[in-house]
Design a protein around this motif. Structure first.
Motif, PDB file in Angstrom:
ATOM      1  N   ASP A  74       0.232  -1.218   0.044  1.00 38.80           N
ATOM      2  CA  ASP A  74      -0.201  -0.238  -0.151  1.00 38.80           C
ATOM      3  C   ASP A  74       1.259   1.415   0.204  1.00 38.80           C
ATOM      4  O   ASP A  74       0.693   1.984  -0.513  1.00 38.80           O
ATOM      5  N   ASP A  75       1.930   1.099   0.393  1.00 41.52           N
ATOM      6  CA  ASP A  75       2.812   2.569   0.593  1.00 41.52           C
ATOM      7  C   ASP A  75       3.317   2.949  -0.836  1.00 41.52           C
ATOM      8  O   ASP A  75       4.704   3.559  -0.543  1.00 41.52           O
ATOM      9  N   VAL A  76       4.328   1.434  -1.890  1.00 37.69           N
ATOM     10  CA  VAL A  76       4.633   1.954  -3.152  1.00 37.69           C
ATOM     11  C   VAL A  76       4.248   3.441  -3.312  1.00 37.69           C
ATOM     12  O   VAL A  76       2.976   3.479  -3.927  1.00 37.69           O
ATOM     13  N   VAL A  77       4.805   3.761  -4.349  1.00 34.17           N
ATOM     14  CA  VAL A  77       4.938   5.101  -4.916  1.00 34.17           C
ATOM     15  C   VAL A  77       4.564   4.811  -6.179  1.00 34.17           C
ATOM     16  O   VAL A  77       5.866   3.678  -6.800  1.00 34.17           O
ATOM     17  N   MET A  78       3.846   4.695  -6.879  1.00 36.23           N
ATOM     18  CA  MET A  78       2.813   4.846  -8.654  1.00 36.23           C
ATOM     19  C   MET A  78       3.423   5.890  -9.531  1.00 36.23           C
ATOM     20  O   MET A  78       3.201   6.546  -8.744  1.00 36.23           O
ATOM     21  N   VAL A  79       3.889   5.494 -10.756  1.00 34.82           N
ATOM     22  CA  VAL A  79       3.999   6.175 -11.205  1.00 34.82           C
ATOM     23  C   VAL A  79       3.364   6.027 -12.655  1.00 34.82           C
ATOM     24  O   VAL A  79       4.112   4.528 -13.229  1.00 34.82           O
ATOM     25  N   PRO A  80       3.363   6.869 -13.191  1.00 33.83           N
ATOM     26  CA  PRO A  80       2.473   6.497 -14.933  1.00 33.83           C
ATOM     27  C   PRO A  80       3.712   6.566 -15.402  1.00 33.83           C
ATOM     28  O   PRO A  80       5.368   6.845 -15.935  1.00 33.83           O
ATOM     29  N   CYS A  81       3.649   5.441 -16.746  1.00 41.69           N
ATOM     30  CA  CYS A  81       4.518   4.798 -17.910  1.00 41.69           C
ATOM     31  C   CYS A  81       3.184   5.259 -19.212  1.00 41.69           C
ATOM     32  O   CYS A  81       2.348   4.856 -19.229  1.00 41.69           O
ATOM     33  N   ASP A  82       3.811   6.004 -20.197  1.00 37.61           N
ATOM     34  CA  ASP A  82       2.921   6.161 -21.560  1.00 37.61           C
ATOM     35  C   ASP A  82       2.971   4.538 -23.050  1.00 37.61           C
ATOM     36  O   ASP A  82       4.023   4.615 -23.531  1.00 37.61           O
ATOM     37  N   GLN A 132       0.806  12.295 -11.386  1.00 38.97           N
ATOM     38  CA  GLN A 132       1.953  11.793 -11.390  1.00 38.97           C
ATOM     39  C   GLN A 132       2.874  10.954 -11.266  1.00 38.97           C
ATOM     40  O   GLN A 132       3.014   9.804 -10.702  1.00 38.97           O
ATOM     41  N   GLU A 133       1.811  10.825  -9.371  1.00 39.49           N
ATOM     42  CA  GLU A 133       2.162   9.493  -8.553  1.00 39.49           C
ATOM     43  C   GLU A 133       0.960   8.836  -7.885  1.00 39.49           C
ATOM     44  O   GLU A 133       0.300   9.866  -8.219  1.00 39.49           O
ATOM     45  N   MET A 134       1.044   8.082  -7.261  1.00 41.41           N
ATOM     46  CA  MET A 134      -0.240   7.630  -6.253  1.00 41.41           C
ATOM     47  C   MET A 134       0.579   6.528  -5.001  1.00 41.41           C
ATOM     48  O   MET A 134       2.055   5.728  -5.570  1.00 41.41           O
ATOM     49  N   THR A 135       0.117   6.224  -4.212  1.00 39.84           N
ATOM     50  CA  THR A 135       0.705   5.254  -2.709  1.00 39.84           C
ATOM     51  C   THR A 135      -0.193   3.982  -4.274  1.00 39.84           C
ATOM     52  O   THR A 135      -0.984   3.767  -5.119  1.00 39.84           O
ATOM     53  N   GLY A 136       0.740   2.573  -3.944  1.00 42.85           N
ATOM     54  CA  GLY A 136      -0.075   1.801  -4.051  1.00 42.85           C
ATOM     55  C   GLY A 136      -1.145   1.416  -3.813  1.00 42.85           C
ATOM     56  O   GLY A 136      -2.143   0.801  -4.361  1.00 42.85           O
ATOM     57  N   ALA A 137      -1.442   1.424  -2.121  1.00 39.25           N
ATOM     58  CA  ALA A 137      -3.419   1.760  -2.070  1.00 39.25           C
ATOM     59  C   ALA A 137      -4.452   2.488  -2.784  1.00 39.25           C
ATOM     60  O   ALA A 137      -4.632   1.734  -3.610  1.00 39.25           O
ATOM     61  N   GLU A 138      -4.124   3.601  -3.187  1.00 37.68           N
ATOM     62  CA  GLU A 138      -4.473   4.557  -4.034  1.00 37.68           C
ATOM     63  C   GLU A 138      -5.159   3.728  -5.833  1.00 37.68           C
ATOM     64  O   GLU A 138      -5.571   3.447  -6.162  1.00 37.68           O
TER      65      GLU A 138
END
Length: 151
Positions: A74-82, A132-138
């Protein structure tokens, strides 16, 4: 395995989660050429980017985690890839075996670079409205909402 491209209900793009562009839908194996974002663990894409930059091998495990980010903390930072340029991946389930881990990793690195490059051409207002970022929980909550919308 499928890749979820984030939209709101009924195919309307949610500007908080999407890069500007055409409306998106769930991206499945047969339409990997569709434009959209795939969210991946930030630390992992940075590790893979460094390996590709230094011409080192990328492990199959790392690439598998990029493709299938369902089992994240849940606390991992996620980022987008196009992933709009990922049309050359026709078989998501077997792409590591057919293309090799390093080649698939390169696709993700290029996709992350494309997203970051697209930010450079945006106004500050556009950047501020783009997630541009979200948590694993989000991320998990977003995935669940999208799955329910298409169920």
């Amino acid at each position: 395995i499928y890749w979820l491209i984030v939209t709101s209900s009924h195919g309307r793009v949610d500007p908080a989660t999407m890069a500007p562009g055409p409306e998106e839908a769930i991206l499945e194996e047969e339409d990997l050429g569709s434009e959209g974002l795939l969210w991946v663990p930030k630390a992992l894409i940075e590790k893979v980017t460094e390996a590709i930059k230094n011409k080192k091998e990328v492990s199959k495990d790392d690439v598998t985690q990029l493709i299938d980010s369902d089992e994240i903390a849940d606390d991992v930072v996620m980022v987008p890839c196009d992933m709009s340029d990922a049309a050359d991946i026709e078989d998501v389930d077997n792409c590591i075996e057919t293309m090799g881990a390093s080649k698939v990793a390169e696709v993700f690195v290029n996709a992350r670079t494309k997203f970051l490059d697209s930010l450079k051409s945006m106004s500050e207002e556009e950047k501020a409205s783009l997630r541009q970022e979200m948590t694993g929980a989000e991320y998990k909550e977003m995935m669940e909402e999208e799955m329910n919308a298409y169920a």
